[in-house]
Motif scaffolding. Structure first.
Motif, PDB file in Angstrom:
ATOM      1  N   ASN A   4       0.833  -1.188   0.000  1.00  0.00           N
ATOM      2  CA  ASN A   4       0.000   0.000   0.000  1.00  0.00           C
ATOM      3  C   ASN A   4       0.882   1.257   0.000  1.00  0.00           C
ATOM      4  O   ASN A   4       1.831   1.343   0.776  1.00  0.00           O
ATOM      5  CB  ASN A   4      -0.884  -0.046   1.256  1.00  0.00           C
ATOM      6  CG  ASN A   4      -1.680   1.215   1.436  1.00  0.00           C
ATOM      7  OD1 ASN A   4      -1.161   2.231   1.872  1.00  0.00           O
ATOM      8  ND2 ASN A   4      -2.940   1.150   1.081  1.00  0.00           N
ATOM      9  N   ARG A   6       0.458   4.259   1.021  1.00  0.00           N
ATOM     10  CA  ARG A   6       0.529   5.053   2.255  1.00  0.00           C
ATOM     11  C   ARG A   6       1.448   4.407   3.268  1.00  0.00           C
ATOM     12  O   ARG A   6       2.226   5.067   3.945  1.00  0.00           O
ATOM     13  CB  ARG A   6      -0.860   5.156   2.888  1.00  0.00           C
ATOM     14  CG  ARG A   6      -1.686   6.204   2.230  1.00  0.00           C
ATOM     15  CD  ARG A   6      -2.989   6.357   2.988  1.00  0.00           C
ATOM     16  NE  ARG A   6      -3.896   7.159   2.204  1.00  0.00           N
ATOM     17  CZ  ARG A   6      -5.195   7.171   2.371  1.00  0.00           C
ATOM     18  NH1 ARG A   6      -5.752   6.425   3.284  1.00  0.00           N
ATOM     19  NH2 ARG A   6      -5.945   7.930   1.631  1.00  0.00           N
ATOM     20  N   VAL A   7       1.356   3.102   3.372  1.00  0.00           N
ATOM     21  CA  VAL A   7       2.128   2.397   4.407  1.00  0.00           C
ATOM     22  C   VAL A   7       3.590   2.289   4.000  1.00  0.00           C
ATOM     23  O   VAL A   7       4.485   2.369   4.842  1.00  0.00           O
ATOM     24  CB  VAL A   7       1.502   1.010   4.677  1.00  0.00           C
ATOM     25  CG1 VAL A   7       2.322   0.220   5.680  1.00  0.00           C
ATOM     26  CG2 VAL A   7       0.076   1.174   5.181  1.00  0.00           C
ATOM     27  N   ILE A  10       6.003   4.959   5.251  1.00  0.00           N
ATOM     28  CA  ILE A  10       6.051   5.269   6.681  1.00  0.00           C
ATOM     29  C   ILE A  10       7.332   4.777   7.329  1.00  0.00           C
ATOM     30  O   ILE A  10       7.741   3.629   7.150  1.00  0.00           O
ATOM     31  CB  ILE A  10       4.813   4.670   7.383  1.00  0.00           C
ATOM     32  CG1 ILE A  10       3.612   5.522   7.004  1.00  0.00           C
ATOM     33  CG2 ILE A  10       4.973   4.635   8.889  1.00  0.00           C
ATOM     34  CD1 ILE A  10       2.325   4.884   7.296  1.00  0.00           C
ATOM     35  N   TYR A 104      -4.616   8.289  16.365  1.00  0.00           N
ATOM     36  CA  TYR A 104      -4.783   7.626  15.066  1.00  0.00           C
ATOM     37  C   TYR A 104      -6.262   7.646  14.662  1.00  0.00           C
ATOM     38  O   TYR A 104      -6.609   7.991  13.523  1.00  0.00           O
ATOM     39  CB  TYR A 104      -4.248   6.195  15.158  1.00  0.00           C
ATOM     40  CG  TYR A 104      -4.329   5.427  13.875  1.00  0.00           C
ATOM     41  CD1 TYR A 104      -3.458   5.701  12.817  1.00  0.00           C
ATOM     42  CD2 TYR A 104      -5.282   4.425  13.696  1.00  0.00           C
ATOM     43  CE1 TYR A 104      -3.541   5.002  11.630  1.00  0.00           C
ATOM     44  CE2 TYR A 104      -5.365   3.719  12.511  1.00  0.00           C
ATOM     45  CZ  TYR A 104      -4.491   4.003  11.480  1.00  0.00           C
ATOM     46  OH  TYR A 104      -4.565   3.315  10.308  1.00  0.00           O
ATOM     47  N   MET A 108      -7.793   9.584  11.342  1.00  0.00           N
ATOM     48  CA  MET A 108      -8.540   8.772  10.378  1.00  0.00           C
ATOM     49  C   MET A 108      -9.970   9.302  10.242  1.00  0.00           C
ATOM     50  O   MET A 108     -10.548   9.295   9.159  1.00  0.00           O
ATOM     51  CB  MET A 108      -8.575   7.305  10.818  1.00  0.00           C
ATOM     52  CG  MET A 108      -7.252   6.594  10.722  1.00  0.00           C
ATOM     53  SD  MET A 108      -6.630   6.437   9.029  1.00  0.00           S
ATOM     54  CE  MET A 108      -7.650   5.118   8.427  1.00  0.00           C
ATOM     55  N   SER A 126       5.341  10.669  15.927  1.00  0.00           N
ATOM     56  CA  SER A 126       4.230   9.896  15.350  1.00  0.00           C
ATOM     57  C   SER A 126       3.172  10.774  14.668  1.00  0.00           C
ATOM     58  O   SER A 126       2.411  10.271  13.834  1.00  0.00           O
ATOM     59  CB  SER A 126       3.547   9.046  16.422  1.00  0.00           C
ATOM     60  OG  SER A 126       4.403   8.014  16.837  1.00  0.00           O
ATOM     61  N   GLU A 129       3.369  10.925  10.725  1.00  0.00           N
ATOM     62  CA  GLU A 129       3.107   9.605  10.114  1.00  0.00           C
ATOM     63  C   GLU A 129       1.627   9.251  10.219  1.00  0.00           C
ATOM     64  O   GLU A 129       1.039   8.703   9.291  1.00  0.00           O
ATOM     65  CB  GLU A 129       3.971   8.525  10.778  1.00  0.00           C
ATOM     66  CG  GLU A 129       5.473   8.786  10.706  1.00  0.00           C
ATOM     67  CD  GLU A 129       6.041   8.878   9.289  1.00  0.00           C
ATOM     68  OE1 GLU A 129       5.287   8.739   8.309  1.00  0.00           O
ATOM     69  OE2 GLU A 129       7.250   9.125   9.175  1.00  0.00           O
ATOM     70  N   MET A 130       1.012   9.578  11.346  1.00  0.00           N
ATOM     71  CA  MET A 130      -0.421   9.283  11.498  1.00  0.00           C
ATOM     72  C   MET A 130      -1.248  10.106  10.519  1.00  0.00           C
ATOM     73  O   MET A 130      -2.196   9.598   9.924  1.00  0.00           O
ATOM     74  CB  MET A 130      -0.875   9.631  12.916  1.00  0.00           C
ATOM     75  CG  MET A 130      -0.381   8.693  13.962  1.00  0.00           C
ATOM     76  SD  MET A 130      -1.313   9.070  15.457  1.00  0.00           S
ATOM     77  CE  MET A 130      -0.188   8.517  16.679  1.00  0.00           C
ATOM     78  N   ARG A 132      -0.263  11.256   7.673  1.00  0.00           N
ATOM     79  CA  ARG A 132      -0.054  10.691   6.324  1.00  0.00           C
ATOM     80  C   ARG A 132      -0.854   9.414   6.138  1.00  0.00           C
ATOM     81  O   ARG A 132      -1.446   9.185   5.089  1.00  0.00           O
ATOM     82  CB  ARG A 132       1.436  10.395   6.100  1.00  0.00           C
ATOM     83  CG  ARG A 132       2.250  11.644   5.878  1.00  0.00           C
ATOM     84  CD  ARG A 132       3.667  11.305   5.417  1.00  0.00           C
ATOM     85  NE  ARG A 132       4.476  12.511   5.443  1.00  0.00           N
ATOM     86  CZ  ARG A 132       5.404  12.783   6.350  1.00  0.00           C
ATOM     87  NH1 ARG A 132       5.694  11.917   7.308  1.00  0.00           N
ATOM     88  NH2 ARG A 132       6.070  13.918   6.315  1.00  0.00           N
ATOM     89  N   MET A 133      -0.865   8.549   7.164  1.00  0.00           N
ATOM     90  CA  MET A 133      -1.619   7.289   7.044  1.00  0.00           C
ATOM     91  C   MET A 133      -3.097   7.564   6.787  1.00  0.00           C
ATOM     92  O   MET A 133      -3.781   6.781   6.140  1.00  0.00           O
ATOM     93  CB  MET A 133      -1.459   6.452   8.308  1.00  0.00           C
ATOM     94  CG  MET A 133      -0.147   5.707   8.357  1.00  0.00           C
ATOM     95  SD  MET A 133      -0.108   4.532   9.720  1.00  0.00           S
ATOM     96  CE  MET A 133       0.548   5.513  11.032  1.00  0.00           C
TER      97      MET A 133
END
Ligand SMILES: Cc1ncc(COP(=O)(O)O)c(C=O)c1O
Length: 387
Positions: A4, A6-7, A10, A104, A108, A126, A129-130, A132-133
């Motif tokens: 993926n 997005r992942v 990271i 998170y 989301m 974090s 990165e969160m 971006r996820m």
């Protein structure tokens, strides 16, 4: 296999990686001086452990309701009302597997692809990165040393675009230990509210404040600010419960409902009997917290004094959390290399500033024994003298 997108991008948490490396060296018999840990070196207070053990014995071993045990959500709402002057209903509290999980869920729930989230820098590693996820885009605003590593309202204003959804505030801060005053927070929050942003206020270090400084909950500063604020907190830092994995957020109903739906299809509720320990943490005696904070304060004073006495090192004195964030730019080595060399040559583990958005700094946690700090400062002095 194609991963993926997005992942794939990271970066794994560097703080956990350095900590693992130092622990590995220590397990192999090396005398490592560790300053990497982001967790109190104390054990969870006995009455909290007993409450969880009692719940376990009583058979509280089934799934808890998705949003958390109602008694805990009530205890959290009462704590937020009494200590933080924030009036949330228990239904507005979502309990998750640590404040990290709460954050998170929030991003989301909040971000659409390309939505911008403003992150004051240096930042807890974090957050970007969160964001971006969740498909969002982190936008960094630099807190300069001359301003105590804090951001100013003008800087915030200048960073806002039509795509900005939220501002993250983390006071007291990891990694800098800075704490915004009431007036500073109000000035930032007023910009955010005027521009229609959510404020995500990560208050996990609220209990760790020193020199008479107060940690203010931004949501308590006005009804308008409250409406747009999501307050995040947890049990890891104040009650030395990092391994229990319990945190929460409270906020506008739409964000709580969305986070709840997400949680219901991902992790479900956190561990049931652990939540009974958390109820005891909130409702029980608080002198255990005070004792830990007193110990952190002694170490903070000593560590800061030793650091600033090292030629070439400058360091803003932290007023909160349990970190110092000295500037090592004068040695002409980037933070990752500095940390690697220090571990190699002196077996001293610190965290480089780069993943916190500050390559001229290193982070040292003083959630460790005083003897470790004394020895570490001797090693650091020797290390930089030889550079
Ligand atoms: C600023 C900040 N927020 C949130 C967390 C997450 O804590 P937990 O998931 O253990 O509750 C941490 C942990 O290091 C932190 O430093």
């Amino acid at each position: 296999m194609e991963l993926n997108v997005r992942v794939k991008g990271i970066a794994p948490s560097l703080t956990l990686a350095i900590d693992a490396k130092a622990k590995g060296m220590a397990a192999a018999g090396e005398k490592v001086c560790g300053f990497g840990a982001g967790e109190p070196d104390f054990d969870t207070p006995e009455h909290i452990k007993e409450a969880a053990a009692k719940a376990l014995k009583e058979g509280k071993t089934k799934y808890a309701p998705n949003d958390g045990v109602m008694e805990l959500r009530i205890a959290v709402a009462e704590k937020l009302a009494q200590e933080n002057k924030l009036s949330y209903k228990p239904e507005q509290v979502l309990v998750s597997n640590g404040a990290k999980h709460s954050l998170y869920n929030i991003f989301m729930a909040m971000c659409n692809d390309g939505d911008e989230v403003i992150i004051p820098s240096p930042y807890w590693l974090s957050y970007p990165e969160m964001v971006r996820m969740a498909g969002g885009k982190p936008v960094f605003v630099r807190g300069h040393e001359a301003n105590g590593l804090k951001i100013l309202p003008d800087q915030l204003e200048a960073a806002i675009t039509p795509r900005t959804r939220a501002l993250i505030l983390n006071s007291p801060s990891n990694p800098t230990g800075m704490v915004y005053t009431r007036a500073e927070l109000k000035a930032l929050a007023e910009v955010a509210v005027r521009r229609g942003l959510y404020i995500v206020s990560d208050e996990i270090y609220e209990r760790m404040v020193y020199d008479g400084v107060e940690a203010v909950s931004v949501g308590a500063l006005s009804p308008e600010i409250f409406k747009q604020t999501i307050t995040v907190n947890g049990f890891s830092k104040p009650y030395a419960m990092t391994g229990w994995r319990l945190g929460y957020y409270a906020g506008p109903m739409e964000i709580v409902k969305a986070g709840s739906a997400l949680q219901s299809h991902s992790t479900s509720a956190p561990n049931t009997f652990a939540q009974y320990g958390a109820i005891a943490a909130l409702r029980g005696p608080q002198d255990c917290v005070r004792r830990m904070v007193e110990a952190f304060d002694q170490r903070r004073q000593y560590l800061h004094k030793r650091l600033v006495s090292i030629p070439g090192v400058t360091c803003v004195k932290p007023a909160g959390a349990f970190y110092v964030f000295p500037n090592i730019a004068s040695f002409g080595v980037a933070s990752i290399r500095f940390a690697e060399l220090l571990l190699e040559k002196e077996k001293m583990a610190v965290v480089p500033g780069l993943p916190f958005g500050a390559d001229e700094n290193i982070r040292l946690s003083y959630a460790c024994a005083m003897s470790n700090i004394e020895e570490g400062m001797t090693r650091l002095e020797r290390f930089v003298a030889a550079m």
